[in-house]
Design an enzyme around this catalytic site. Structure first.
Site, PDB file in Angstrom:
ATOM      1  N   GLY A 192       0.389  -5.010   0.591  1.00  0.00           N
ATOM      2  CA  GLY A 192      -0.796  -4.832  -0.329  1.00  0.00           C
ATOM      3  C   GLY A 192      -0.354  -5.565  -1.423  1.00  0.00           C
ATOM      4  O   GLY A 192      -1.262  -6.215  -2.230  1.00  0.00           O
TER       5      GLY A 192
ATOM      6  N   ALA B 199       0.995  -1.191   0.060  1.00  0.00           N
ATOM      7  CA  ALA B 199      -0.079  -0.044   0.044  1.00  0.00           C
ATOM      8  C   ALA B 199       1.034   1.099   0.000  1.00  0.00           C
ATOM      9  O   ALA B 199       1.907   1.246   0.534  1.00  0.00           O
ATOM     10  CB  ALA B 199      -0.870  -0.152   1.187  1.00  0.00           C
TER      11      ALA B 199
ATOM     12  N   GLU C 176       4.004  -5.470   7.408  1.00  0.00           N
ATOM     13  CA  GLU C 176       3.298  -4.423   7.948  1.00  0.00           C
ATOM     14  C   GLU C 176       3.567  -4.079   9.549  1.00  0.00           C
ATOM     15  O   GLU C 176       3.731  -3.080   9.949  1.00  0.00           O
ATOM     16  CB  GLU C 176       1.714  -4.844   8.033  1.00  0.00           C
ATOM     17  CG  GLU C 176       1.124  -4.285   6.668  1.00  0.00           C
ATOM     18  CD  GLU C 176       1.171  -5.704   5.816  1.00  0.00           C
ATOM     19  OE1 GLU C 176       1.991  -6.579   5.920  1.00  0.00           O
ATOM     20  OE2 GLU C 176       0.524  -5.676   4.593  1.00  0.00           O
TER      21      GLU C 176
HETATM   22  N1  COA Z   1       4.731   3.146  -0.411  1.00  0.00           N
HETATM   23  C1  COA Z   1       5.048   4.361  -0.830  1.00  0.00           C
HETATM   24  N2  COA Z   1       6.030   4.443  -1.481  1.00  0.00           N
HETATM   25  C2  COA Z   1       7.096   3.210  -1.592  1.00  0.00           C
HETATM   26  C3  COA Z   1       6.421   2.101  -1.054  1.00  0.00           C
HETATM   27  C4  COA Z   1       5.440   1.973  -0.526  1.00  0.00           C
HETATM   28  N3  COA Z   1       4.842   0.989   0.148  1.00  0.00           N
HETATM   29  N4  COA Z   1       7.793   1.214  -1.424  1.00  0.00           N
HETATM   30  C5  COA Z   1       8.550   1.736  -2.009  1.00  0.00           C
HETATM   31  N5  COA Z   1       8.177   3.153  -2.125  1.00  0.00           N
HETATM   32  C6  COA Z   1       8.917   4.191  -2.803  1.00  0.00           C
HETATM   33  C7  COA Z   1      10.143   4.673  -1.977  1.00  0.00           C
HETATM   34  O1  COA Z   1       9.536   5.591  -0.935  1.00  0.00           O
HETATM   35  C8  COA Z   1      11.024   5.389  -3.110  1.00  0.00           C
HETATM   36  O2  COA Z   1      10.528   6.457  -3.582  1.00  0.00           O
HETATM   37  P1  COA Z   1      11.596   7.946  -3.510  1.00  0.00           P
HETATM   38  O3  COA Z   1      12.443   7.455  -4.612  1.00  0.00           O
HETATM   39  O4  COA Z   1      10.545   9.192  -3.842  1.00  0.00           O
HETATM   40  O5  COA Z   1      12.109   7.886  -2.222  1.00  0.00           O
HETATM   41  C9  COA Z   1      10.838   4.471  -4.240  1.00  0.00           C
HETATM   42  O6  COA Z   1       9.589   3.845  -4.168  1.00  0.00           O
HETATM   43  C10 COA Z   1      11.765   3.207  -4.319  1.00  0.00           C
HETATM   44  O7  COA Z   1      12.063   2.670  -3.154  1.00  0.00           O
HETATM   45  P2  COA Z   1      13.175   2.232  -2.334  1.00  0.00           P
HETATM   46  O8  COA Z   1      13.005   2.011  -0.877  1.00  0.00           O
HETATM   47  O9  COA Z   1      14.130   3.417  -2.492  1.00  0.00           O
HETATM   48  O10 COA Z   1      13.777   0.990  -3.095  1.00  0.00           O
HETATM   49  P3  COA Z   1      14.708  -0.104  -2.264  1.00  0.00           P
HETATM   50  O11 COA Z   1      15.090  -1.145  -3.473  1.00  0.00           O
HETATM   51  O12 COA Z   1      15.879   0.447  -1.625  1.00  0.00           O
HETATM   52  O13 COA Z   1      13.907  -0.953  -1.404  1.00  0.00           O
HETATM   53  C11 COA Z   1      11.790  -2.102  -0.777  1.00  0.00           C
HETATM   54  C12 COA Z   1      12.825  -1.538  -1.845  1.00  0.00           C
HETATM   55  C13 COA Z   1      10.631  -2.789  -1.348  1.00  0.00           C
HETATM   56  C14 COA Z   1      12.749  -3.033   0.368  1.00  0.00           C
HETATM   57  C15 COA Z   1      11.662  -0.868   0.171  1.00  0.00           C
HETATM   58  O14 COA Z   1      11.105   0.070  -0.714  1.00  0.00           O
HETATM   59  C16 COA Z   1      10.393  -0.893   1.150  1.00  0.00           C
HETATM   60  O15 COA Z   1      10.592  -1.513   2.133  1.00  0.00           O
HETATM   61  N6  COA Z   1       9.186  -0.475   0.596  1.00  0.00           N
HETATM   62  C17 COA Z   1       8.003  -0.847   1.695  1.00  0.00           C
HETATM   63  C18 COA Z   1       7.335  -1.995   1.998  1.00  0.00           C
HETATM   64  C19 COA Z   1       6.319  -1.942   2.800  1.00  0.00           C
HETATM   65  O16 COA Z   1       6.578  -2.105   4.072  1.00  0.00           O
HETATM   66  N7  COA Z   1       5.207  -2.506   2.263  1.00  0.00           N
HETATM   67  C20 COA Z   1       4.055  -2.710   3.205  1.00  0.00           C
HETATM   68  C21 COA Z   1       3.174  -1.412   3.234  1.00  0.00           C
HETATM   69  S1  COA Z   1       1.883  -1.567   4.130  1.00  0.00           S
END
Ligand code: COA
Length: 265
Positions: A111, A66, A134
């Site tokens: 999500g 999400a 989460e």
């Molecule tokens: N919501 C909003 N933005 C998100 C996102 C999310 N769930 N997941 C990734 N993004 C965004 C990041 O903020 C970043 O944006 P920016 O470039 O404007 O800063 C972009 O996507 C790239 O993500 P980044 O974190 O830089 O990539 P990464 O390769 O270093 O890490 C993940 C990848 C998937 C491990 C990491 O993005 C992450 O942990 N995301 C959240 C996962 C999560 O908790 N999901 C459950 C949500 S309820």
């Protein structure tokens, strides 16, 4: 049909939906839910569409969850409404009478994992990673993940994955039954479409009935089962199939030793 956050392409009966926010790892914001809702309506109502694939844009993510930026400042009622909206759209996918398959091409987190699990089944690429992280945010899955993960991988593993926020790779997802096949990234869509082509050669009404009956086996919410057991539902659906032209065609073709040509009637 065009969408703000999805790419959609219809070819030979297969509607390929690509969630297209690659710079945000295809995170599910309100607009994605609106577009997915409309896309499922399109799948159900457009007779040219026989089945669908959902995948993510870019090489890195299916959907990384999400959109966390939309969480800030929500009160309890708003948070509940957000979860209900996500659940409703995912129920719509799960209960669509035409097959919808997830081609998971990278991160399927939160999500994103819930979206993949709402699809009828899943294939993934070797670089895919699944998880419900989460709890890292002080939250729980809210789009059906507590239920569907448990249905798919069993109670103990579901509890552990949600409590630890541990991510699993493609092979572990395969071992757990979360995905049906692991493919190279390059072959993922082709392999998914191969399976859909097999399904499209079968009787569409019977396929829709399989979706309905299997869903009753796993969906505990009586609003979606009309109080019927899966066995009752199966008897009724079997009878419904019996009076279709396709059933006559299928049985006649077998006896005449030829390939059946189904019409969806
Ligand atoms: N919501 C909003 N933005 C998100 C996102 C999310 N769930 N997941 C990734 N993004 C965004 C990041 O903020 C970043 O944006 P920016 O470039 O404007 O800063 C972009 O996507 C790239 O993500 P980044 O974190 O830089 O990539 P990464 O390769 O270093 O890490 C993940 C990848 C998937 C491990 C990491 O993005 C992450 O942990 N995301 C959240 C996962 C999560 O908790 N999901 C459950 C949500 S309820």
């Amino acid at each position: 049909m065009s969408y703000q956050t999805l790419l959609a392409d219809l070819e030979n009966g297969i509607y390929t939906i690509t969630i297209n926010r690659p710079d945000k790892l295809n995170a599910l914001n309100k607009q994605v839910f609106t577009d997915l809702d409309n896309a499922v309506n399109e799948i159900s109502s457009n007779p040219q569409i026989k089945c669908a694939v959902i995948t993510g844009a870019g090489p890195k993510a299916f959907v990384a969850g999400a959109d966390i930026t939309e969480f800030s400042g929500l009160n309890k009622d708003e948070a509940m409404a957000l979860a209900k909206r996500g659940q409703d759209v995912f129920f719509k996918i799960e209960n669509c009478k035409k097959p919808i398959v997830a081609a998971v091409n990278g991160f399927a987190l939160g999500g994103g994992c819930e979206l993949a699990m709402a699809c009828h089944f899943r294939l993934c690429s070797e670089n895919a990673k699944f998880g419900q992280p989460e709890v890292n945010l002080g939250l729980i899955p809210g789009y059906g993940g507590t239920q569907r993960l448990t249905q798919l991988v069993g109670k103990g593993k579901s509890m552990e994955l949600q409590m630890t926020a541990h991510l699993i790779d493609a092979n572990e997802a395969l071992q757990l039954g979360l995905v049906n096949h692991v493919c190279t990234a390059e072959s993922l869509l082709e392999r998914t479409k191969d399976i859909l082509n097999v399904i499209m050669s079968k009787a569409p009404i019977a396929i829709g009935k399989i979706i309905e009956c299997v869903n009753v086996a796993v969906v505990s919410d009586s609003a979606y089962t009309n109080g019927k057991s899966g066995y009752d539902k199966e008897v009724e659906a079997f009878g419904d199939c019996f009076i279709t032209e396709d059933m006559k065609e299928g049985t006649t073709a077998f006896l005449e030793k030829r390939k059946a040509e189904f019409k969806g009637r």
